[in-house]
Design a protein around this motif. Structure first.
Motif, PDB file in Angstrom:
ATOM      1  N   ARG A 101    -109.798 -21.141 -65.089  1.00 47.74           N
ATOM      2  CA  ARG A 101    -109.433 -19.728 -65.214  1.00 47.74           C
ATOM      3  C   ARG A 101    -108.256 -19.555 -66.175  1.00 47.74           C
ATOM      4  O   ARG A 101    -108.254 -18.671 -67.041  1.00 47.74           O
ATOM      5  N   CYS A 155    -112.505  -6.560 -65.253  1.00 56.19           N
ATOM      6  CA  CYS A 155    -113.941  -6.839 -65.163  1.00 56.19           C
ATOM      7  C   CYS A 155    -114.389  -6.815 -63.702  1.00 56.19           C
ATOM      8  O   CYS A 155    -113.794  -7.480 -62.853  1.00 56.19           O
ATOM      9  N   CYS A 213    -121.724 -15.381 -69.462  1.00 54.56           N
ATOM     10  CA  CYS A 213    -121.328 -16.497 -68.609  1.00 54.56           C
ATOM     11  C   CYS A 213    -121.726 -17.832 -69.235  1.00 54.56           C
ATOM     12  O   CYS A 213    -122.724 -17.932 -69.951  1.00 54.56           O
ATOM     13  N   ASN A 236    -115.565  -9.575 -74.106  1.00 54.59           N
ATOM     14  CA  ASN A 236    -114.481 -10.557 -74.117  1.00 54.59           C
ATOM     15  C   ASN A 236    -114.942 -12.004 -74.097  1.00 54.59           C
ATOM     16  O   ASN A 236    -114.146 -12.906 -74.353  1.00 54.59           O
ATOM     17  N   VAL A 237    -116.200 -12.241 -73.757  1.00 54.16           N
ATOM     18  CA  VAL A 237    -116.672 -13.612 -73.570  1.00 54.16           C
ATOM     19  C   VAL A 237    -117.790 -13.937 -74.556  1.00 54.16           C
ATOM     20  O   VAL A 237    -118.801 -13.227 -74.629  1.00 54.16           O
ATOM     21  N   THR A 254    -116.969 -16.505 -66.321  1.00 55.76           N
ATOM     22  CA  THR A 254    -117.732 -15.301 -66.631  1.00 55.76           C
ATOM     23  C   THR A 254    -116.798 -14.122 -66.866  1.00 55.76           C
ATOM     24  O   THR A 254    -115.712 -14.054 -66.295  1.00 55.76           O
ATOM     25  N   GLY A 255    -117.240 -13.225 -67.714  1.00 54.60           N
ATOM     26  CA  GLY A 255    -116.456 -12.030 -68.002  1.00 54.60           C
ATOM     27  C   GLY A 255    -117.308 -11.007 -68.707  1.00 54.60           C
ATOM     28  O   GLY A 255    -118.540 -11.155 -68.820  1.00 54.60           O
ATOM     29  N   THR A 288    -109.399 -20.168 -69.834  1.00 56.52           N
ATOM     30  CA  THR A 288    -110.321 -19.197 -70.432  1.00 56.52           C
ATOM     31  C   THR A 288    -109.895 -17.748 -70.225  1.00 56.52           C
ATOM     32  O   THR A 288    -110.326 -16.867 -70.982  1.00 56.52           O
ATOM     33  N   ARG A 329    -122.287  -8.486 -68.529  1.00 62.79           N
ATOM     34  CA  ARG A 329    -121.610  -9.736 -68.211  1.00 62.79           C
ATOM     35  C   ARG A 329    -122.174 -10.890 -69.018  1.00 62.79           C
ATOM     36  O   ARG A 329    -123.374 -10.955 -69.275  1.00 62.79           O
ATOM     37  N   GLU A 371    -110.047 -12.101 -65.614  1.00 56.93           N
ATOM     38  CA  GLU A 371    -109.972 -10.815 -66.290  1.00 56.93           C
ATOM     39  C   GLU A 371    -109.937  -9.644 -65.294  1.00 56.93           C
ATOM     40  O   GLU A 371    -110.939  -9.335 -64.649  1.00 56.93           O
ATOM     41  N   GLN A 422    -110.900 -16.071 -67.811  1.00 52.52           N
ATOM     42  CA  GLN A 422    -112.042 -15.408 -67.184  1.00 52.52           C
ATOM     43  C   GLN A 422    -112.174 -15.810 -65.713  1.00 52.52           C
ATOM     44  O   GLN A 422    -111.584 -16.785 -65.257  1.00 52.52           O
ATOM     45  N   THR A 423    -112.968 -15.046 -64.994  1.00 52.69           N
ATOM     46  CA  THR A 423    -113.232 -15.357 -63.588  1.00 52.69           C
ATOM     47  C   THR A 423    -114.096 -16.616 -63.497  1.00 52.69           C
ATOM     48  O   THR A 423    -115.071 -16.769 -64.233  1.00 52.69           O
TER      49      THR A 423
END
Length: 254
Positions: free
Chosen positions: A97, A126, A203, A227-228, A222-223, A100, A201, A123, A102-103
């Motif tokens: 996390r 999100c 991932c 953003n991802v 994932t985000g 990145t 989303r 994030e 992200q979640t």
């Protein structure tokens, strides 16, 4: 101490719980009479409950003796495995996390679904992909595809034969295309998806492998699609999965 008044007012679930609670750690089986005495329930009630529990394998019967059944141990094992997995995974998930932004999710395969067993939120703007205990169809998630890429052929076959519905307009459900994707995922060690399970989303996920290369679970970052870029975070996700696989192997957990 359960009283006579208690036996008149309790629910069926309370009575079943009383039967389970009556077993001691060192008991070598209990007869119905002793079970009824310890549970403070009528013998006829305990006899009926015991018969139902034996039929469902929650109790085992050997002659006139009753024992806690194998199904209870199976259920306990199914709870213990995710707990141990979370113990090893959370430090690695936190590092991923932080790397990145992200979640990070941890999930296991259950039938045709992935079940989320741990989440480390990233994030903040999100919407979460799922909650702990939540499910998504394995064929439409990077998490599920990462696991299925290393799963036995019969497991993959059952999901394909189930003709999975298209989850979003981006989902891959055509069997031959799905199988080709699994081959690529196995070669690369990373699965990616963009709006296949949830609109908006993106991932990347990688399988956590146990003995003999069998998949235990999968970890993902994932985000939001804005953003991802899955391919960019894929190396960090793959490295996290390798680290976690090694830690679990070193601890002899699988």
């Amino acid at each position: 101490m359960r009283t006579a008044d208690w036996t008149e007012s309790v629910s069926v679930l309370d009575r079943v719980t009383a039967v389970f609670d009556a077993f001691g750690e060192h008991d070598e089986g209990l007869g119905v009479s002793e079970l009824a005495r310890r549970a403070n329930l009528p013998k006829s009630t305990v006899s009926r409950i015991a018969a139902d529990l034996v039929a469902q394998r929650f109790l085992d019967r050997d002659g006139d003796r009753l024992f806690l059944g194998v199904r209870l141990f199976e259920l306990a094992q199914s709870v213990e495995q995710p707990r141990r997995l979370r113990h090893f995974a959370l430090p690695v998930m936190t590092e991923l996390r932080d790397a990145t932004g992200q979640t990070v999710n941890l999930a296991v395969l259950d039938g045709a679904d992935v079940v989320f067993v741990a989440i480390v939120h990233g994030e903040p703007t999100c919407t979460p992909l799922a909650r702990i205990g939540g499910r998504l169809p394995a064929h439409a998630t990077a998490l599920g595809k990462a696991i299925l890429a290393f799963a036995p052929e019969d497991v993959v076959g059952r999901i394909i034969q189930g003709r999975p519905d298209v989850h979003t307009r981006h989902s891959v459900s055509e069997p031959s295309a799905f199988l080709r994707e699994l081959v690529d995922i196995r070669r690369l060690g990373v699965a990616t998806e963009k709006e296949e399970s949830v609109n908006g989303r993106a991932c990347a996920a990688s399988a956590i492998l146990g003995q003999g290369g069998a998949p235990i679970a999968a970890i993902s970052a994932t985000g939001s699609v804005s953003n991802v870029v899955p391919d960019r975070i894929a190396p960090a996700v793959h490295a996290a999965a390798i680290t976690l696989s090694r830690r679990i192997a070193a601890a002899g957990q699988h």
